[in-house]
Structures are given as C-alpha cells and as structure tokens.
Design an enzyme around this catalytic site. Structure first.
Site, PDB file in Angstrom:
ATOM      1  N   LYS A   1      92.431  85.988 -12.725  1.00  0.00           N
ATOM      2  CA  LYS A   1      93.048  86.326 -13.833  1.00  0.00           C
ATOM      3  C   LYS A   1      92.191  87.438 -14.374  1.00  0.00           C
ATOM      4  CE  LYS A   1      92.805  86.743 -17.929  1.00  0.00           C
ATOM      5  NZ  LYS A   1      92.943  88.048 -18.807  1.00  0.00           N
TER       6      LYS A   1
ATOM      7  N   GLU B   1      74.927  93.942 -28.226  1.00  0.00           N
ATOM      8  CA  GLU B   1      75.370  94.600 -27.015  1.00  0.00           C
ATOM      9  C   GLU B   1      76.662  95.340 -27.716  1.00  0.00           C
ATOM     10  OE1 GLU B   1      78.290  92.925 -24.145  1.00  0.00           O
ATOM     11  OE2 GLU B   1      76.945  93.953 -22.691  1.00  0.00           O
TER      12      GLU B   1
ATOM     13  N   CYS C   1      77.578  96.422 -17.522  1.00  0.00           N
ATOM     14  CA  CYS C   1      76.842  95.502 -18.183  1.00  0.00           C
ATOM     15  C   CYS C   1      75.181  95.855 -18.025  1.00  0.00           C
ATOM     16  CB  CYS C   1      76.868  93.938 -17.549  1.00  0.00           C
ATOM     17  SG  CYS C   1      76.779  94.060 -15.958  1.00  0.00           S
TER      18      CYS C   1
ATOM     19  N   GLU D   1      78.292  85.815 -15.214  1.00  0.00           N
ATOM     20  CA  GLU D   1      77.676  87.116 -15.568  1.00  0.00           C
ATOM     21  C   GLU D   1      77.970  87.766 -16.939  1.00  0.00           C
ATOM     22  OE1 GLU D   1      77.774  87.971 -10.842  1.00  0.00           O
ATOM     23  OE2 GLU D   1      78.349  89.573 -12.091  1.00  0.00           O
TER      24      GLU D   1
HETATM   25  P1  NAD Z   1      85.864  89.742 -22.318  1.00  0.00           P
HETATM   26  O1  NAD Z   1      84.977  88.551 -22.390  1.00  0.00           O
HETATM   27  O2  NAD Z   1      86.556  90.101 -23.606  1.00  0.00           O
HETATM   28  O3  NAD Z   1      86.950  89.561 -21.053  1.00  0.00           O
HETATM   29  C1  NAD Z   1      86.527  89.178 -19.901  1.00  0.00           C
HETATM   30  C2  NAD Z   1      87.774  88.195 -19.321  1.00  0.00           C
HETATM   31  O4  NAD Z   1      87.744  87.089 -20.021  1.00  0.00           O
HETATM   32  C3  NAD Z   1      89.254  89.070 -19.398  1.00  0.00           C
HETATM   33  O5  NAD Z   1      89.978  88.461 -18.364  1.00  0.00           O
HETATM   34  C4  NAD Z   1      89.798  88.334 -20.735  1.00  0.00           C
HETATM   35  O6  NAD Z   1      91.166  88.070 -20.647  1.00  0.00           O
HETATM   36  C5  NAD Z   1      89.153  86.815 -20.325  1.00  0.00           C
HETATM   37  N1  NAD Z   1      89.098  86.172 -21.625  1.00  0.00           N
HETATM   38  C6  NAD Z   1      88.794  86.007 -22.614  1.00  0.00           C
HETATM   39  N2  NAD Z   1      88.870  85.060 -23.449  1.00  0.00           N
HETATM   40  C7  NAD Z   1      88.838  84.017 -22.675  1.00  0.00           C
HETATM   41  C8  NAD Z   1      89.063  82.622 -22.886  1.00  0.00           C
HETATM   42  N3  NAD Z   1      89.053  82.279 -24.069  1.00  0.00           N
HETATM   43  N4  NAD Z   1      89.353  81.856 -21.801  1.00  0.00           N
HETATM   44  C9  NAD Z   1      89.444  82.476 -20.705  1.00  0.00           C
HETATM   45  N5  NAD Z   1      89.491  83.700 -20.527  1.00  0.00           N
HETATM   46  C10 NAD Z   1      89.253  84.559 -21.444  1.00  0.00           C
HETATM   47  O7  NAD Z   1      84.969  90.779 -21.623  1.00  0.00           O
HETATM   48  P2  NAD Z   1      85.441  92.549 -21.359  1.00  0.00           P
HETATM   49  O8  NAD Z   1      85.560  92.919 -22.778  1.00  0.00           O
HETATM   50  O9  NAD Z   1      86.506  92.326 -20.398  1.00  0.00           O
HETATM   51  O10 NAD Z   1      84.031  93.020 -20.655  1.00  0.00           O
HETATM   52  C11 NAD Z   1      82.951  93.559 -21.204  1.00  0.00           C
HETATM   53  C12 NAD Z   1      82.008  92.270 -21.434  1.00  0.00           C
HETATM   54  O11 NAD Z   1      81.799  91.929 -20.028  1.00  0.00           O
HETATM   55  C13 NAD Z   1      80.569  92.884 -21.823  1.00  0.00           C
HETATM   56  O12 NAD Z   1      80.108  92.069 -22.638  1.00  0.00           O
HETATM   57  C14 NAD Z   1      79.811  92.953 -20.493  1.00  0.00           C
HETATM   58  O13 NAD Z   1      78.363  93.210 -20.821  1.00  0.00           O
HETATM   59  C15 NAD Z   1      79.935  92.039 -19.664  1.00  0.00           C
HETATM   60  N6  NAD Z   1      80.128  92.105 -18.457  1.00  0.00           N
HETATM   61  C16 NAD Z   1      79.189  91.443 -17.783  1.00  0.00           C
HETATM   62  C17 NAD Z   1      78.715  91.640 -16.404  1.00  0.00           C
HETATM   63  C18 NAD Z   1      77.693  90.997 -15.632  1.00  0.00           C
HETATM   64  O14 NAD Z   1      77.508  91.165 -14.291  1.00  0.00           O
HETATM   65  N7  NAD Z   1      76.657  90.310 -16.376  1.00  0.00           N
HETATM   66  C19 NAD Z   1      79.503  92.495 -15.782  1.00  0.00           C
HETATM   67  C20 NAD Z   1      80.428  93.239 -16.203  1.00  0.00           C
HETATM   68  C21 NAD Z   1      80.826  92.889 -17.803  1.00  0.00           C
HETATM   69  O1  6OD Z   2      77.105  95.264  -8.349  1.00  0.00           O
HETATM   70  C1  6OD Z   2      77.424  94.308  -8.916  1.00  0.00           C
HETATM   71  O2  6OD Z   2      77.596  93.356  -7.795  1.00  0.00           O
HETATM   72  C2  6OD Z   2      77.918  93.739 -10.061  1.00  0.00           C
HETATM   73  N1  6OD Z   2      77.991  92.483 -10.227  1.00  0.00           N
HETATM   74  C3  6OD Z   2      77.595  94.674 -11.122  1.00  0.00           C
HETATM   75  C4  6OD Z   2      77.755  94.229 -12.563  1.00  0.00           C
HETATM   76  C5  6OD Z   2      77.844  95.467 -13.415  1.00  0.00           C
HETATM   77  C6  6OD Z   2      78.405  94.823 -14.624  1.00  0.00           C
HETATM   78  O3  6OD Z   2      79.247  95.438 -15.265  1.00  0.00           O
END
Ligand code: NAD
Ligand code: 6OD
Length: 488
Positions: free
Chosen positions: A179, A391, A289, A255
C-alpha cells in the site's frame, strides 16, 4: 504506464479499477498528474486472498535459487525501464533529477539484487545437544516464510523505501501486498508492471492504492488473513497500526519518525562539518527520516558554524526538477508545506531567531502554486521548545551552543525519538566514547547517510520497533521452526 492515464491497483496479476478515484498532483505547480483508483475493501480482501493462494502455488514450491534469479530479473527490468521510473518519481515528488537518478531509483534495483544474493547463500542454525542426563540430540532450524506480508510505505523515498521491504519479504518466500502512499502512487504501479512482465506469479505481489484510515491502509492492516505488517511512516500512524494488528497479534516492523541531532565538536574539520550538516538538513528538502533537525555546536566554533551553514543554505538552488543546477525541489504537497509553515509560526511564537529562510519563495510563475519552502536555520530556542521536540520533516534545523561533552550527550538523548545522530570530531577517542552513549539506532561519525545494506537499520522509542537490513531483514521476514531429533 502512460503519463496522464488512471492508475489502478494490481491484484492477483491484473490491474483493477474500483470506480472511485483520487487526484495525484504535481508538487512543483499543483497540476494534476493523473487520477488514482482507490482500492475498495473488497479489492483489498481479494488481494489478501490471492496472496494466500499464491503461497501454496508454484511460488511456494520454488527453490531459493529460482526465487533469487526471478528477483534479479525484476531488477534487470527495472533498470531497462529506468527512465520511466525516474520520470514517475519526479512527477510525484518534484525531486531534482540528479537526486532521483543517483539515489532513489538505483537503490530500488539494488534492494532487489542485494536481498536476492543474500538469501541465496543463507545457512540455517544447527546444534548438537547433550543434556545433563546424557541424552543426545541434533537441533536444526528450518526457516519458512511468514506468509502474507503487508508493506505500508511513505512518500519521501517512495521506491527506495517500499523495495527495501518488498525485496527481502519476497526473497524469504512471502507474498506481498504493497500500500504505497497516496501522495506517490506512480513508481509502485510501474513496479507492478515489472513484476507482471518478468513472470512473478499472480498473487505473489499486489499493489492496493488508497489512503490510511477507512481506506486501503486500514483494510489491509486490520485484515485477519495478513500475517505480518512492515511499515515506514509517522510514529502516530505506527501507533494506530499497532492497535489494528493487536487483535491478531501479528509481527510488526516499524521504521518511524525522528528528531535527529548533529553534534559538532570544536575539534572537528569545520568546513566538512558545515557541508555535512547542510547535507543532513537539506537533502530531499529535509524529507528523510534521518535528516538533522537539532544541531549542537561547541561554543568556541558556534558563530563560525552558523555563518557557514547560512552560506550553504542560501547557496541552494530551489527550482524545477529538470532545470540545470537545481539542488532543492518542493515539499511533497501543499498540505505538507502548510504543516512545515505552521512549525515556523510556532518557532516564531516561541522566540526563535531566523538566521535565514522561514518563508515560501516567490517565483512569479506557476511554481507559486507548488509546495516550495525556503531552507531555514533557527537559533535561540530552548531544548523544551515545541519546535525542538517535534518532528517537522522539512528543510530546517535549530542550532544551539553547548559547553561540555556530558551536557551535549544528555541534551541529544532528551527526546521521545531515537533514530539517528551525527557526531563531528577529529578526536577518535571522543568518537568512540560518545557514539555508544547516544540513544539512537544509528550514529554516524563525520558523515551522514552512508549506507551498507548489511547493517541493522531502525530506531528506538517512538522511532520504531525492530531492525531491518541484511540478516535482520531475513530474520524478520521468516519464521524459524526448530527441529529436535533424539540421537541414540
Ligand atoms: P504517514 O504515517 O502519514 O503515512 C505512511 C503510510 O501509512 C502511507 O501509505 C499512509 O497512507 C499509510 N497510513 C496512514 N494512516 C494509516 C492507518 N491508520 N492504517 C494504515 N496505513 C496508514 O507518513 P508519511 O507522511 O507518508 O511519511 C513521513 C513520515 O515517515 C515521517 O514521520 C518520517 O520520519 C517517517 N519515515 C520514517 C522512516 C524510517 O526509516 N524511520 C523512513 C521514511 C519516513
Ligand atoms: O536507506 C535505507 O535503507 C532506509 N531505510 C532509509 C530511510 C530513510 C528515511 O526516510
């Protein structure tokens, strides 16, 4: 995939329209890229059922060698269609061409190749046992797939982050339902085309488009026939997904968000540290992230550091993805632009000094309808200010001075997050002393986002649960059974 065509979900080996659509818009100018068909609950159910059937089909019977070869064919075909992946990712995100060409798309193919190779040479544990009462046995472990794995991915590195989970899940013999974020549906759809073209059996890989709550995301994570959920996104979403999987006690890998710190000691190579923090703050418009949002600089070099970082921020070239020399694109959406601007307003009310930025650039053309934002540096907030605790996920950091090593370690760790940190120092003893005291899943010394796919990746506290990468991924995506044979 033709630009402008409606994007459909890919279920049981076929592209399927639901009759209900949402818009995919270009963050450069707000124009419509295409309509996306939002998967219904019935379609998600169909994807899950076909994924269950596929577990017992030719996919379930396929040898590890053949599975690995098929994943290499996925990577080969992605490489052949690289130009389409690049333009699809750029359309959805507005990222500069150079970034997409050198980071996003190559890492997508690399993820498939890496996990295909890793799983090929994977061994299993065995133990020869003698009990205190003199019984002998041979214990050995058989690794099986978890089953149907739901991959929920975000918009910031769409192909890179979805394939980071799809590839090991498939390599371990699972079936996968992706998804993708509603903001970035295009490369996921292309990936489905590639899977189809290289002959991945029906049901082994599906894509369901849609949103989170009361849409495909929730339908998938709350489905009782899904065996595991692997998620990248916001910490709050992680918490909601945890509640959705609780009734069926599914394995989860999360993550999540971060409020990452960089520590600049006075003994560092200052030019390198300034360039490094500029990169860790402004890359991908701050939408990684791992990006730095809190910078702590030892007092003797504080003024020089801030002046140098300001120079770097103001030298960034904001613009259209394909224009020569552009180093920063827009944020992913107008909605996200408003969120980042609201944090600038919070910082203003909290008494921040804006060293540079803090607003929306004006172009006097169609980009004024886009989601651009200025690279921004703040000073003079306390550690308890909201801006320094939540964040933001934009091209912004707050810089504050510190006096002692013990003080800065305590301040860095004073957060609900625990994803990544950077230390800038030329003192090797200090690096080894400080790094293990930092409470994050990753600590970089004199660099940022230098990746080796074999290493554990993930965060602690609100930044996640579990680690992926190399053996950690194979461990998560498989279910070990121990077989104990009594020996005479
Ligand atoms: P988000 O949590 O809003 O959405 C991520 C995904 O989850 C999307 O596909 C969304 O449609 C889905 N989603 C939302 N609510 C849901 C629910 N209730 N049930 C199931 N699925 C649901 O995140 P975003 O805005 O797309 O991404 C940015 C965030 O992601 C930031 O907080 C960032 O730090 C984090 N992030 C973390 C990492 C990591 O590796 N730790 C990597 C990339 C992004
Ligand atoms: O490089 C990767 O494997 C990884 N998971 C990066 C995550 C980035 C977050 O936005």
């Amino acid at each position: 995939m033709n630009v402008g065509q409606t994007l459909n979900s890919y279920i049981n080996g076929e592209f399927a329209d639901s009759g209900k659509y949402f818009d995919n818009t270009n963050p450069v100018d707000g124009s419509l890229i295409c309509k996306v068909s939002e998967a219904s609950r019935e379609q998600v159910d169909q994807a899950v059922k076909s994924a269950r059937v596929a577990l017992k089909s030719e996919w379930g019977a396929m040898s590890v060698q053949d599975r690995a070869a098929l994943l290499h064919r996925v990577a080969d075909r992605m490489a052949e269609r690289e130009a389409e992946f690049i333009s699809a990712e750029i359309a959805d995100t507005g990222k500069p061409l150079a970034t997409v060409k050198t980071i996003d798309i190559p890492r997508g193919t690399a993820n498939f190749r890496f996990f295909a190779d890793l799983v090929r040479y994977q061994g299993e544990e065995s133990f020869r046992t003698t009990t205190p009462t003199g019984e002998n046995a041979l214990n050995y472990t058989v690794s099986k797939p978890l089953g149907v794995v739901a991959v929920i991915s975000p918009w910031n590195l769409p192909l890179l982050l979805s394939t980071w989970k799809i590839a090991p899940a498939l390599a371990c013999g699972n079936t996968v339902i992706l998804k993708p974020s509603e903001e970035t549906p295009s490369t996921a759809t292309l990936l489905a085309e590639v899977m189809h073209e290289v002959g991945v059996p029906a049901g082994v890989f599906s894509v369901v488009h849609g949103f989170g709550p009361d849409s495909a995301g929730e339908f998938l994570t709350s489905h009782d026939q899904v065996d595991a959920v692997t998620f990248t996104g916001e910490s709050g979403t992680g918490s909601r997904i945890m509640q959705a999987v609780a009734p069926t006690v599914k394995p989860i890998s999360f993550e999540l968000g971060g409020k990452n710190a960089a520590v600049v000691f006075a003994d560092c190579d200052l030019e390198e540290a300034i360039a490094g923090v500029a990169r860790s703050t402004f890359t991908n418009c701050g939408q990684v992230c791992l990006c730095t949002e809190r910078v702590y600089v030892e007092r003797p070099v504080f003024e020089r550091f801030v002046a140098g970082l300001k120079e770097k921020a103001e030298a960034l070239c904001i613009g259209r993805p394909y224009d020569e020399g552009v180093s920063m694109g827009p944020l992913v959406s107008k909605g996200h632009q408003q969120k980042v601007m609201s944090y600038f307003e919070i910082a203003r009310q909290e008494g921040a000094t804006f060293v540079t930025g803090g607003g929306v650039p004006s172009f006097n053309d169609d980009r004024d309808q886009g989601a651009f934002i200025e690279p921004t540096i703040l000073c003079d907030l306390g550690d308890q200010a909201r801006f320094n605790r939540e964040e933001v996920f934009g091209p912004v950091c707050h810089v504050s001075p510190f006096d002692t090593e013990a003080e800065v370690v305590e301040r860095v760790n004073d957060t609900v997050y625990g994803l990544a940190a950077c230390i800038w120092t030329q003192d090797l003893d200090r690096a080894h002393r400080v790094a293990p005291q930092i409470e994050t899943g990753i600590v970089w010394v004199n660099t940022w986002y230098l990746r080796d796919l074999r290493t554990p990746f993930g965060g602690m506290r609100l930044s996640g649960i579990g680690r992926e990468g190399g053996q950690h991924s194979l461990a998560f995506y498989s279910e070990p059974t121990n077989i104990c044979i009594k020996l005479k």
